[in-house]
Design a protein around this motif. Sequence first.
Motif, PDB file in Angstrom:
ATOM      1  N   MET A   1      24.638  32.591  49.480  1.00 13.84           N
ATOM      2  CA  MET A   1      25.728  32.943  48.719  1.00 13.84           C
ATOM      3  C   MET A   1      26.071  34.339  48.825  1.00 13.84           C
ATOM      4  N   SER A   2      27.180  34.988  49.304  1.00 11.26           N
ATOM      5  CA  SER A   2      27.036  36.201  48.917  1.00 11.26           C
ATOM      6  C   SER A   2      28.573  36.517  47.923  1.00 11.26           C
ATOM      7  N   THR A   3      29.124  38.017  48.293  1.00 14.17           N
ATOM      8  CA  THR A   3      30.368  38.140  47.484  1.00 14.17           C
ATOM      9  C   THR A   3      31.114  38.972  48.185  1.00 14.17           C
ATOM     10  N   VAL A   4      32.203  39.016  47.967  1.00 15.77           N
ATOM     11  CA  VAL A   4      32.931  40.117  48.265  1.00 15.77           C
ATOM     12  C   VAL A   4      33.632  41.263  47.338  1.00 15.77           C
ATOM     13  N   ASP A   5      33.405  42.330  47.604  1.00 13.69           N
ATOM     14  CA  ASP A   5      33.138  43.610  46.546  1.00 13.69           C
ATOM     15  C   ASP A   5      34.418  44.171  46.612  1.00 13.69           C
ATOM     16  N   ALA A   6      34.871  44.728  45.710  1.00 13.57           N
ATOM     17  CA  ALA A   6      36.394  45.692  45.973  1.00 13.57           C
ATOM     18  C   ALA A   6      35.568  47.235  46.017  1.00 13.57           C
ATOM     19  N   GLN A   7      36.336  48.050  47.052  1.00 14.31           N
ATOM     20  CA  GLN A   7      36.555  49.175  47.660  1.00 14.31           C
ATOM     21  C   GLN A   7      36.515  50.154  47.188  1.00 14.31           C
ATOM     22  N   MET A   8      37.411  49.845  46.443  1.00 12.28           N
ATOM     23  CA  MET A   8      38.185  50.265  45.732  1.00 12.28           C
ATOM     24  C   MET A   8      38.584  50.052  44.191  1.00 12.28           C
ATOM     25  N   PRO A   9      39.150  51.047  42.668  1.00 14.46           N
ATOM     26  CA  PRO A   9      40.233  50.044  41.873  1.00 14.46           C
ATOM     27  C   PRO A   9      41.538  49.728  41.658  1.00 14.46           C
ATOM     28  N   GLY A  10      41.678  49.190  41.097  1.00 15.41           N
ATOM     29  CA  GLY A  10      43.456  48.270  41.154  1.00 15.41           C
ATOM     30  C   GLY A  10      43.193  47.317  41.324  1.00 15.41           C
ATOM     31  N   VAL A  11      44.740  46.991  41.095  1.00 14.94           N
ATOM     32  CA  VAL A  11      44.877  45.889  40.740  1.00 14.94           C
ATOM     33  C   VAL A  11      45.004  44.360  41.842  1.00 14.94           C
ATOM     34  N   PHE A  12      44.588  43.299  41.731  1.00 14.30           N
ATOM     35  CA  PHE A  12      44.369  42.511  42.652  1.00 14.30           C
ATOM     36  C   PHE A  12      45.512  41.655  42.634  1.00 14.30           C
ATOM     37  N   TYR A  13      45.406  40.635  44.039  1.00 16.23           N
ATOM     38  CA  TYR A  13      46.595  40.199  43.943  1.00 16.23           C
ATOM     39  C   TYR A  13      46.374  38.805  44.829  1.00 16.23           C
TER      40      TYR A  13
END
Length: 79
Positions: free
Chosen positions: A1-13
């Motif tokens: 298992m792995s994760t997809v991580d945010a490359q920038m701050p912001g609001v997720f949709y």
Amino acid sequence: MSTVDAQMPGVFYRRPSPDADPYIEPGTVVQPGQTLGLIEVMKTFNEIKAEKACRVKEVLLEDGEEVDIGQSMFEVDDA
């Protein structure tokens, strides 16, 4: 298992608009380049794309939730 991580701050949709279906659901098998979700930064929407073929195990954020750099957004397994 792995994760997809945010490359920038912001609001997720999870979806392109409030009345649209989510891009993916848990269990979805995605291909490289397929859109998983969006991060909004200063009214600019940035697509989160799969880097490799994988199966989405879990979506870790809800629509409108703030995300930080490096925060996990999706748990995935190799397809």
